[in-house]
Design an enzyme around this catalytic site. Structure first.
Site, short mmCIF file in Angstrom:
data_model
loop_
_atom_site.label_atom_id
_atom_site.label_comp_id
_atom_site.label_asym_id
_atom_site.label_seq_id
_atom_site.Cartn_x
_atom_site.Cartn_y
_atom_site.Cartn_z
N CYS A 82 43.69 33.60 51.13
CA CYS A 82 44.24 34.61 52.02
C CYS A 82 43.12 35.29 52.82
O CYS A 82 43.24 35.51 54.03
CB CYS A 82 45.00 35.65 51.20
N CYS A 126 48.26 38.15 46.55
CA CYS A 126 47.90 38.67 47.86
C CYS A 126 49.11 38.67 48.80
O CYS A 126 49.66 37.62 49.11
CB CYS A 126 46.79 37.79 48.42
#
Length: 372
Positions: free
Chosen positions: A107, A205
């Site tokens: 991410c 995330c």
């Protein structure tokens, strides 16, 4: 609070505002340093239940409240498609292959420091971006930029940022990396920021706080199988290998075994071909220990990696104590690593991140384990 003399008048910084305390204080500190600061809130997941929708709406509301308090603009952007294509599909593919990936690292690489940076550049005309990560950057006299561990050793997030390029680090500012977490909360409280006592986010995330087993099961079909000892005795069943990771102790549903001692059971291996979860007793079971590993998909922050045969430190998981090791290159993409002492629960699919003192050099993905 000591005032900071403005030194960067006119330079424009876009701060990733998450609705948390770290990004809130980052924006404030950069304003104190004389930067022209604006916020950008990212929506990276299309919520599929009311709880998630409410949490995301709350984060945006908090980010807006902080920006209003500081007197700065807040922009919003939707990166949900990029997140799905570049982070989530990788996450699912790794689990399907029996490995344990780290979506936060992907991410950061694909969203926070790529899609975000491109948007800040092309749409918002930024000189820099900033995030609330606990790392530091050092600009050297030769023009190079290095990434250092955060001052707060318990919060240091360099492990999650090792995939950043030299250019990405050079375009990024990390104001809270110079502070301890308690100092960040004190600044937020002193400034009257609504996020000063907001608890830190956990979970995957951008996907947030969920029951992981249920969540993963909605995307990948579970394949139940046997739980066996290293000797081949069947002592239970599992709901799917993807729900378990090496070194795991909780959630195995094993107890009160005949002819066994009271030591807890740990996941010590996975047999993917037979769909069998292998468990052993004791946190230092021989099947759980590795003397080394191979690491591929190498990435070095400063473009050139450490020299062949060097003795440095590695982390094979977040918040692990530094593990001294020796490196040997197989080729430019693969590294053999030998630990000074055996290490427990080294997990294929996770990242190995290398350090020279305070400097985060880079790392790669753990591929094979070396035992014995």
């Amino acid at each position: 609070m000591t005032s900071i003399e403005p030194t960067h008048t006119g330079k424009k910084v876009i701060v990733g505002m998450s609705g948390g305390v770290d990004s809130s204080v980052s924006a404030y500190l950069l304003m104190q340093q004389g930067y022209q600061v604006e916020g950008l809130f990212m929506k990276n997941w299309e919520e599929d239940d009311n709880n998630e929708y409410c949490a995301a709406a709350e984060d945006l509301k908090d980010a807006q409240a902080v920006c209003d308090k500081l007197g700065i603009k807040l922009h919003t952007v939707n990166f949900a498609a990029e997140y799905w294509d570049n982070v989530f599909e990788y996450f699912l593919a790794e689990y399907k292959a029996g490995r344990t990936p780290n979506p936060d690292i992907m991410c950061n690489k694909e969203i926070k420091f790529k899609a975000f940076l491109e948007f800040a550049d092309e749409i918002l005309d930024a000189d820099y971006i900033a995030m609330g990560h606990y790392v530091r950057r050092r600009d050297n006299s030769d023009g190079s930029t290095q990434m250092l561990r955060g001052v707060d050793g318990n919060k240091d997030q360099s492990y999650f940022l090792y995939t950043l390029s030299h250019e990405q680090v050079a375009r990024s500012l990390f104001p809270v990396g110079e502070l301890e977490k308690h100092e960040v909360r004190e600044i937020a409280k002193e400034m009257g920021l609504i996020t000063h006592d907001k608890k830190d986010s956990t979970g995957i995330c951008f996907i947030g706080e969920r029951k992981f087993t249920e969540f993963l099961g909605t995307y990948l079909p579970a394949q139940p199988g046997n739980i066996e000892t290293p000797e081949g005795e069947v002592i239970g069943t599992h709901q799917g290998l993807m729900y378990h990771t090496l070194g795991q102790r909780k959630g195995l549903g094993i107890g009160g075994m005949k002819n066994s001692n009271d030591d807890p059971w740990y996941v010590v291996d996975k047999d993917l071909e037979r769909n069998v979860l292998i468990v052993g007793q004791g946190g230092h079971h021989p099947r759980l220990m590795s003397t080394g590993m191979t690491v591929n998909q190498l990435h070095w922050v400063d473009r050139t990696g450490p020299v062949d045969g060097c003795h440095i430190a590695v982390k094979t998981r977040y918040r692990q104590q530094d593990v001294p090791c020796t490196l040997t290159y197989t080729d430019e993409h693969t590294l053999g690593v030998v630990f000074d002492e055996p290490v427990a629960a080294v997990t294929p699919g996770q990242s190995a991140v290398f350090y020279d003192g305070e400097v985060c050099l880079g790392g790669g993905i753990i591929d094979q384990l070396i035992r014995g």
